[in-house]
Motif scaffolding. Structure first.
Motif, mmCIF file in Angstrom:
data_model
loop_
_atom_site.group_PDB
_atom_site.id
_atom_site.type_symbol
_atom_site.label_atom_id
_atom_site.label_comp_id
_atom_site.label_asym_id
_atom_site.label_seq_id
_atom_site.Cartn_x
_atom_site.Cartn_y
_atom_site.Cartn_z
ATOM 1 N N UNK A 77 -0.730 -2.956 -6.019
ATOM 2 C CA UNK A 77 -2.044 -3.190 -5.246
ATOM 3 C C UNK A 77 -3.104 -2.999 -6.083
ATOM 4 N N UNK A 78 -3.334 -4.248 -6.935
ATOM 5 C CA UNK A 78 -4.744 -4.314 -7.745
ATOM 6 C C UNK A 78 -5.892 -3.562 -7.308
ATOM 7 N N UNK A 79 -6.268 -3.388 -5.978
ATOM 8 C CA UNK A 79 -7.515 -3.049 -5.498
ATOM 9 C C UNK A 79 -7.726 -1.704 -5.308
ATOM 10 N N UNK A 107 -0.116 4.859 -12.766
ATOM 11 C CA UNK A 107 -1.072 4.277 -12.033
ATOM 12 C C UNK A 107 -1.229 2.883 -12.472
ATOM 13 N N UNK A 108 -0.709 2.655 -13.471
ATOM 14 C CA UNK A 108 -0.828 1.147 -13.857
ATOM 15 C C UNK A 108 0.128 0.351 -13.108
ATOM 16 N N UNK A 109 1.221 1.196 -12.910
ATOM 17 C CA UNK A 109 2.284 0.229 -11.936
ATOM 18 C C UNK A 109 1.732 0.128 -10.519
ATOM 19 N N UNK A 110 1.206 1.399 -10.179
ATOM 20 C CA UNK A 110 0.445 1.293 -8.881
ATOM 21 C C UNK A 110 -0.426 0.040 -8.567
ATOM 22 N N UNK A 111 -1.366 -0.364 -9.795
ATOM 23 C CA UNK A 111 -2.174 -1.361 -9.689
ATOM 24 C C UNK A 111 -1.514 -2.767 -9.727
ATOM 25 N N UNK A 112 -0.261 -2.480 -10.491
ATOM 26 C CA UNK A 112 0.439 -4.123 -10.327
ATOM 27 C C UNK A 112 0.819 -4.390 -8.882
ATOM 28 N N UNK A 144 -8.523 4.724 -6.489
ATOM 29 C CA UNK A 144 -8.019 5.817 -7.067
ATOM 30 C C UNK A 144 -7.111 5.552 -8.341
ATOM 31 N N UNK A 145 -6.384 4.742 -8.141
ATOM 32 C CA UNK A 145 -5.615 4.243 -9.360
ATOM 33 C C UNK A 145 -6.265 3.979 -10.610
ATOM 34 N N UNK A 146 -7.515 3.225 -10.295
ATOM 35 C CA UNK A 146 -8.412 2.731 -11.391
ATOM 36 C C UNK A 146 -8.975 3.722 -12.127
ATOM 37 N N UNK A 147 -9.621 4.626 -11.185
ATOM 38 C CA UNK A 147 -10.141 5.789 -11.951
ATOM 39 C C UNK A 147 -9.310 6.639 -12.735
ATOM 40 N N UNK A 148 -7.957 6.962 -12.333
ATOM 41 C CA UNK A 148 -7.231 7.927 -13.063
ATOM 42 C C UNK A 148 -6.607 6.987 -14.236
ATOM 43 N N UNK A 149 -6.468 5.779 -14.397
ATOM 44 C CA UNK A 149 -5.961 5.053 -15.498
ATOM 45 C C UNK A 149 -7.122 5.370 -16.558
ATOM 46 N N UNK A 169 0.683 -1.169 0.076
ATOM 47 C CA UNK A 169 -0.115 -0.044 -0.122
ATOM 48 C C UNK A 169 0.779 1.361 0.054
ATOM 49 N N UNK A 170 1.940 1.323 0.718
ATOM 50 C CA UNK A 170 2.736 2.422 0.752
ATOM 51 C C UNK A 170 3.578 2.556 -0.657
ATOM 52 N N UNK A 171 3.769 1.484 -1.323
ATOM 53 C CA UNK A 171 4.396 1.505 -2.604
ATOM 54 C C UNK A 171 3.494 2.444 -3.468
ATOM 55 N N UNK A 172 2.063 1.359 -3.658
ATOM 56 C CA UNK A 172 1.233 2.161 -4.337
ATOM 57 C C UNK A 172 0.799 3.624 -4.234
#
Length: 73
Positions: free
Chosen positions: A39-41, A32-37, A44-49, A6-9
């Motif tokens: 922490x896939x859940x 944002x895609x790297x963040x999802x790799x 916010x990263x999903x929205x910004x992708x 989560x901290x890395x995300x």
């Protein structure tokens, strides 16, 4: 407690957000895609992708203020 993932995300999301704010949508998308790799859940990263993909297809005006305006419900 925040996990290592989560901290890395969060770090990757913040980097992506900085790029997004300066209209560098292609590099922001990668962050944002790297963040999802990591922490896939991450919602916010999903929205910004999706927003980055949209703006890559529909460029923002020069005077863009950073606000995303929904065109559909």
């Amino acid at each position: 407690m925040l996990t290592k993932e989560k901290l890395q995300c969060i770090k990757l999301f913040e980097e992506g957000l900085q790029l997004y704010r300066v209209k560098n949508f292609s590099d922001a998308l990668l962050k944002f895609e790297e963040a999802l790799k990591v922490y896939p859940e991450d919602g916010p990263s999903k929205v910004f992708v999706e927003r980055c993909k949209y703006f890559l297809q529909n460029p923002v005006p020069e005077d863009w203020d950073g606000v995303f305006e929904m065109k559909t419900k």
